[in-house]
Design a protein around this motif. Structure first.
Motif, PDB file in Angstrom:
ATOM      1  N   ARG A  75      22.405  82.471  34.573  1.00 18.75           N
ATOM      2  CA  ARG A  75      23.062  81.607  34.024  1.00 18.75           C
ATOM      3  C   ARG A  75      22.820  80.514  34.161  1.00 18.75           C
ATOM      4  O   ARG A  75      23.922  78.988  33.382  1.00 18.75           O
ATOM      5  CB  ARG A  75      24.591  82.393  34.505  1.00 18.75           C
ATOM      6  N   PHE A  76      22.668  80.143  35.728  1.00 23.46           N
ATOM      7  CA  PHE A  76      22.071  78.401  35.968  1.00 23.46           C
ATOM      8  C   PHE A  76      21.231  77.870  35.123  1.00 23.46           C
ATOM      9  O   PHE A  76      22.005  76.817  34.792  1.00 23.46           O
ATOM     10  CB  PHE A  76      21.564  78.359  37.440  1.00 23.46           C
ATOM     11  N   GLU A  77      20.534  77.922  34.110  1.00 17.93           N
ATOM     12  CA  GLU A  77      19.421  78.227  33.232  1.00 17.93           C
ATOM     13  C   GLU A  77      20.382  76.910  31.917  1.00 17.93           C
ATOM     14  O   GLU A  77      20.181  76.211  31.312  1.00 17.93           O
ATOM     15  CB  GLU A  77      18.260  78.538  33.256  1.00 17.93           C
ATOM     16  N   GLU A  78      21.160  78.487  32.073  1.00 16.10           N
ATOM     17  CA  GLU A  78      21.872  78.738  29.986  1.00 16.10           C
ATOM     18  C   GLU A  78      23.235  77.173  30.597  1.00 16.10           C
ATOM     19  O   GLU A  78      23.475  76.520  29.724  1.00 16.10           O
ATOM     20  CB  GLU A  78      22.916  79.559  30.083  1.00 16.10           C
ATOM     21  N   HIS A  79      23.429  77.116  31.838  1.00 17.54           N
ATOM     22  CA  HIS A  79      24.946  76.156  32.140  1.00 17.54           C
ATOM     23  C   HIS A  79      24.080  74.354  31.945  1.00 17.54           C
ATOM     24  O   HIS A  79      24.196  73.709  31.501  1.00 17.54           O
ATOM     25  CB  HIS A  79      25.124  76.289  33.155  1.00 17.54           C
ATOM     26  N   TRP A  80      22.343  74.880  32.258  1.00 20.23           N
ATOM     27  CA  TRP A  80      22.057  73.422  32.811  1.00 20.23           C
ATOM     28  C   TRP A  80      21.443  73.565  30.973  1.00 20.23           C
ATOM     29  O   TRP A  80      21.233  71.778  30.939  1.00 20.23           O
ATOM     30  CB  TRP A  80      20.377  73.988  33.466  1.00 20.23           C
ATOM     31  N   ARG A  81      20.844  73.992  30.254  1.00 19.31           N
ATOM     32  CA  ARG A  81      20.335  73.825  28.999  1.00 19.31           C
ATOM     33  C   ARG A  81      21.792  73.109  27.998  1.00 19.31           C
ATOM     34  O   ARG A  81      21.783  71.884  27.103  1.00 19.31           O
ATOM     35  CB  ARG A  81      20.391  74.470  28.032  1.00 19.31           C
ATOM     36  N   LEU A  82      23.019  73.850  28.403  1.00 20.31           N
ATOM     37  CA  LEU A  82      24.461  72.773  28.014  1.00 20.31           C
ATOM     38  C   LEU A  82      24.400  71.676  28.357  1.00 20.31           C
ATOM     39  O   LEU A  82      25.218  70.124  27.353  1.00 20.31           O
ATOM     40  CB  LEU A  82      25.666  73.739  28.207  1.00 20.31           C
ATOM     41  N   LEU A  83      24.194  71.720  30.060  1.00 22.08           N
ATOM     42  CA  LEU A  83      24.254  69.917  30.035  1.00 22.08           C
ATOM     43  C   LEU A  83      23.923  68.588  29.770  1.00 22.08           C
ATOM     44  O   LEU A  83      23.591  68.019  29.163  1.00 22.08           O
ATOM     45  CB  LEU A  83      23.786  70.071  31.608  1.00 22.08           C
ATOM     46  N   GLU A  84      22.194  69.101  28.957  1.00 21.04           N
ATOM     47  CA  GLU A  84      21.512  68.970  28.794  1.00 21.04           C
ATOM     48  C   GLU A  84      21.338  68.317  27.147  1.00 21.04           C
ATOM     49  O   GLU A  84      21.230  66.963  26.882  1.00 21.04           O
ATOM     50  CB  GLU A  84      19.465  69.243  28.630  1.00 21.04           C
ATOM     51  N   HIS A  85      22.312  69.531  26.326  1.00 21.49           N
ATOM     52  CA  HIS A  85      22.849  69.216  25.282  1.00 21.49           C
ATOM     53  C   HIS A  85      23.932  67.653  25.598  1.00 21.49           C
ATOM     54  O   HIS A  85      24.248  67.764  23.655  1.00 21.49           O
ATOM     55  CB  HIS A  85      23.093  70.744  24.633  1.00 21.49           C
ATOM     56  N   ALA A  86      24.809  68.338  26.124  1.00 23.86           N
ATOM     57  CA  ALA A  86      25.209  67.087  25.904  1.00 23.86           C
ATOM     58  C   ALA A  86      25.139  65.695  25.997  1.00 23.86           C
ATOM     59  O   ALA A  86      25.535  65.441  25.275  1.00 23.86           O
ATOM     60  CB  ALA A  86      26.258  67.587  27.172  1.00 23.86           C
ATOM     61  N   GLU A  87      23.887  66.218  27.533  1.00 27.28           N
ATOM     62  CA  GLU A  87      23.410  64.450  27.322  1.00 27.28           C
ATOM     63  C   GLU A  87      22.755  63.711  26.237  1.00 27.28           C
ATOM     64  O   GLU A  87      22.632  62.574  25.649  1.00 27.28           O
ATOM     65  CB  GLU A  87      22.679  64.659  28.172  1.00 27.28           C
ATOM     66  N   ALA A  88      22.442  64.878  25.437  1.00 28.35           N
ATOM     67  CA  ALA A  88      21.842  64.360  24.148  1.00 28.35           C
ATOM     68  C   ALA A  88      23.610  63.833  22.852  1.00 28.35           C
ATOM     69  O   ALA A  88      22.694  62.615  21.988  1.00 28.35           O
ATOM     70  CB  ALA A  88      21.711  64.997  23.151  1.00 28.35           C
ATOM     71  N   HIS A  89      24.172  63.757  23.826  1.00 31.44           N
ATOM     72  CA  HIS A  89      25.395  63.319  22.435  1.00 31.44           C
ATOM     73  C   HIS A  89      25.750  61.898  23.272  1.00 31.44           C
ATOM     74  O   HIS A  89      25.869  61.313  22.874  1.00 31.44           O
ATOM     75  CB  HIS A  89      26.635  64.567  22.590  1.00 31.44           C
ATOM     76  N   HIS A  90      26.556  62.317  24.608  1.00 29.32           N
ATOM     77  CA  HIS A  90      26.915  60.778  25.281  1.00 29.32           C
ATOM     78  C   HIS A  90      26.393  60.956  26.869  1.00 29.32           C
ATOM     79  O   HIS A  90      26.924  61.639  27.519  1.00 29.32           O
ATOM     80  CB  HIS A  90      28.376  61.432  25.109  1.00 29.32           C
ATOM     81  N   PRO A  91      25.308  60.214  27.285  1.00 29.22           N
ATOM     82  CA  PRO A  91      25.174  60.633  28.722  1.00 29.22           C
ATOM     83  C   PRO A  91      26.432  59.867  29.499  1.00 29.22           C
ATOM     84  O   PRO A  91      26.101  60.664  30.240  1.00 29.22           O
ATOM     85  CB  PRO A  91      23.549  59.915  28.648  1.00 29.22           C
ATOM     86  N   ARG A 146      28.927  59.737  29.417  1.00 32.88           N
ATOM     87  CA  ARG A 146      30.111  60.755  29.818  1.00 32.88           C
ATOM     88  C   ARG A 146      29.565  62.182  30.648  1.00 32.88           C
ATOM     89  O   ARG A 146      30.445  62.647  31.766  1.00 32.88           O
ATOM     90  CB  ARG A 146      31.001  61.274  28.554  1.00 32.88           C
ATOM     91  N   VAL A 147      28.124  62.270  30.028  1.00 33.92           N
ATOM     92  CA  VAL A 147      27.592  63.774  31.883  1.00 33.92           C
ATOM     93  C   VAL A 147      27.597  62.632  32.789  1.00 33.92           C
ATOM     94  O   VAL A 147      28.114  63.086  33.972  1.00 33.92           O
ATOM     95  CB  VAL A 147      26.720  63.690  31.240  1.00 33.92           C
ATOM     96  N   ALA A 148      26.764  61.610  33.254  1.00 33.99           N
ATOM     97  CA  ALA A 148      27.391  60.906  34.409  1.00 33.99           C
ATOM     98  C   ALA A 148      28.566  60.474  34.725  1.00 33.99           C
ATOM     99  O   ALA A 148      28.693  61.473  36.092  1.00 33.99           O
ATOM    100  CB  ALA A 148      26.470  59.549  34.259  1.00 33.99           C
ATOM    101  N   GLU A 149      30.158  60.410  34.634  1.00 32.31           N
ATOM    102  CA  GLU A 149      31.250  59.950  35.049  1.00 32.31           C
ATOM    103  C   GLU A 149      31.079  61.772  35.250  1.00 32.31           C
ATOM    104  O   GLU A 149      31.982  61.784  36.583  1.00 32.31           O
ATOM    105  CB  GLU A 149      31.448  59.577  33.420  1.00 32.31           C
ATOM    106  N   THR A 150      31.268  62.235  34.110  1.00 37.07           N
ATOM    107  CA  THR A 150      31.419  64.135  35.078  1.00 37.07           C
ATOM    108  C   THR A 150      31.338  64.306  36.730  1.00 37.07           C
ATOM    109  O   THR A 150      31.934  64.763  37.435  1.00 37.07           O
ATOM    110  CB  THR A 150      31.203  64.592  33.724  1.00 37.07           C
ATOM    111  N   LEU A 151      29.350  64.073  36.390  1.00 46.52           N
ATOM    112  CA  LEU A 151      29.062  64.554  37.799  1.00 46.52           C
ATOM    113  C   LEU A 151      28.950  63.853  38.731  1.00 46.52           C
ATOM    114  O   LEU A 151      28.967  64.474  40.080  1.00 46.52           O
ATOM    115  CB  LEU A 151      27.477  64.357  37.693  1.00 46.52           C
ATOM    116  N   ASP A 152      29.554  62.249  38.968  1.00 50.14           N
ATOM    117  CA  ASP A 152      30.745  61.322  39.780  1.00 50.14           C
ATOM    118  C   ASP A 152      31.732  61.612  40.259  1.00 50.14           C
ATOM    119  O   ASP A 152      32.474  61.245  41.380  1.00 50.14           O
ATOM    120  CB  ASP A 152      30.572  60.572  39.774  1.00 50.14           C
ATOM    121  N   TYR A 153      32.634  63.018  39.764  1.00 47.97           N
ATOM    122  CA  TYR A 153      33.856  63.145  39.902  1.00 47.97           C
ATOM    123  C   TYR A 153      33.205  63.888  41.224  1.00 47.97           C
ATOM    124  O   TYR A 153      32.609  64.334  41.528  1.00 47.97           O
ATOM    125  CB  TYR A 153      34.062  63.711  38.962  1.00 47.97           C
ATOM    126  N   PRO A 154      34.606  62.846  42.058  1.00 48.83           N
ATOM    127  CA  PRO A 154      34.438  63.480  43.531  1.00 48.83           C
ATOM    128  C   PRO A 154      34.025  65.115  44.041  1.00 48.83           C
ATOM    129  O   PRO A 154      33.367  64.905  44.897  1.00 48.83           O
ATOM    130  CB  PRO A 154      35.646  62.910  43.980  1.00 48.83           C
TER     131      PRO A 154
END
Length: 449
Positions: A74-90, A92-100
């Motif tokens: 499941r973690f690998e599936e979620h990781w692939r989604l994160l990579e997919h999101a980064e290809a669209h808008h890196p 916004r991915v960074a802003e999400t990861l940086d949320y407290p």
């Protein structure tokens, strides 16, 4: 083993890394003030620290059997989604990861023992990846766990449900949260990186006026598991957001009147305000910032707009100094013997050098603010007298703490220069005529835990 490895690129990463902290940067930040380039440096430093925690989690999962096979899959599936999101808008991915709350979750997860406990906490990574993908505008479908009937999307909102897992399907500007294979459910709408929603079980976070700050009274990771401050206060449950929104607007208006640059810094660096449950003792006030979650201010309800204004300034300094210390260590344990403990005016318990520095820095910012507040036009004689009394008390407290720091052998060379620059700023605040309001040209009430 398939899936992400520590050597792989981490979604949300910025190849260039944070900028270099120069002596001029240190000197500016020692005055408790951030110019625009300094804010960018601190935000990049925060992001680098978040990626380090994420890489630590990847490294942990490389050691079988950290989690059972299905949890790893499941973690690998979620990781692939994160990579997919980064290809669209890196970004916004960074802003999400940086949320407290993501930082709090990562620290909590890294502290879990191997096995089912780690697997259970690891499930929240799917919500993090899904939030990043929603904000990035990616199309996807994913089943997400809802432990305890709650599915939290960091910085966005929370779904209360009797179903687990929940099916999140996103296509174009809309997404839906529904039982797997079911119909209906809550509807999410996304535009320009913002996600809003409505429907059964959905509660969104309130966006506070004047910047990107949210009132986070929903996320299960908005406060540390053991509570905040020396009273271990839990996060307050959701109530009507109106009082907190009014408190925020009034406090921000006061900051803008007394010190516009300080107000700008607060709105640039903070990401959420987290209400704490009131302390059991009447009149006891608690506020806190946590090293793993800079950008979040946790606080009990304020008794006045000035109180909240001071909390916002105080806690912003804790977050800044935590990030700066990660970029350039300002103190280190002695090579031999135990670290020294010192008495300070604002805490009943003796503090290590790091705690003294954190407190002195936050109180230096308060002294700076109070100097300006005492000069505001239109104050009644009583209010001006009170402002001056609080100003003088804060100046004395900081002066004593700086003496402790200047005599300490635990400061690094950079830390020594930083404290000397703090002392210079304190001297400027005590000069007749008041503070120097120029912050220079920039490059392009609890201690932090």
């Amino acid at each position: 083993m398939t899936g992400p490895r520590p050597a792989d690129g981490i979604p949300g990463g910025r190849p260039e890394g944070p900028g270099r902290v120069t002596p001029a940067t240190l000197a500016r930040l020692a005055r408790t003030r951030s110019a625009p380039g300094d804010v960018a440096l601190l935000l990049d430093g925060l992001h680098s620290g978040r990626l380090l925690l994420l890489k630590s989690l990847l490294t942990r999962l490389e050691r079988p059997p950290a989690v059972p096979g299905p949890a790893r899959a499941r973690f690998e599936e979620h990781w692939r989604l994160l990579e997919h999101a980064e290809a669209h808008h890196p970004d916004r991915v960074a802003e999400t990861l940086d949320y407290p709350s993501v930082g709090t979750w990562l620290a909590h997860t890294l502290a879990a023992p191997d096995g089912e406990t780690l697997a259970l906490r690891l499930g929240h990574f799917g919500a993090v990846a899904a939030t990043a993908a929603l904000r990035a505008g990616a199309d996807f479908a994913l089943d997400l766990p809802a432990p305890g009937g709650r599915l939290a999307l960091p910085g966005t909102g929370l779904l209360r449900t009797t179903d687990s897992p929940v099916r999140l399907t996103a296509h174009g500007p809309a997404a839906r949260l529904a039982p797997p294979g079911g119909h209906g459910g809550a509807l999410l709408l996304r535009a320009a990186g913002r996600v809003t929603g409505h429907g059964p079980g959905w509660q969104g976070l309130l966006r506070l006026a004047g910047g990107p700050v949210r009132l986070d009274d929903l996320d299960p990771y908005r406060a540390p598991p053991g509570g905040a401050g020396r009273y271990a206060l839990p996060a307050a449950p959701r109530t009507a957001g109106g009082p907190w929104a009014r408190h925020w607007r009034a406090a921000l208006a006061l900051l803008r009147a007394a010190d516009p640059a300080r107000a700008t810094e607060v709105t640039a660096l903070l990401r959420c305000l987290v209400p704490l449950a009131p302390a059991g003792r009447p009149g006891t006030k608690v506020s806190a910032t946590y090293r793993v979650a800079p950008g979040a201010v946790l606080t009990t309800p304020p008794s006045s707009p000035w109180e909240l204004a001071e909390v916002l300034v105080h806690e912003t300094q804790h977050g800044k100094l935590a990030v700066l210390h990660d970029l350039v260590p300002l103190h280190a344990p002695p090579p031999h013997g135990r670290p020294a403990l010192h008495r300070v005016a604002w805490r009943p318990d003796p503090r290590p050098v790091g705690g003294v520095l954190q407190g002195a820095y936050a109180h230096l910012a308060l002294a700076d603010l109070r100097v300006r507040a005492a000069l505001l036009p239109g104050l009644t004689p009583t209010a001006r007298h009170e402002a001056r009394t609080r100003r003088d008390s804060c100046l004395r407290q900081v002066a004593r703490a700086l003496n402790i720091l200047l005599e300490s052998a635990e400061l690094t060379p950079a830390g020594g220069e930083f404290v000397i620059a703090m002392e210079r700023h304190l001297a400027g605040l005590t000069r007749p005529g008041g503070p120097d309001v120029t912050i220079g040209t920039a490059s392009p009430v609890g201690d932090v835990r």
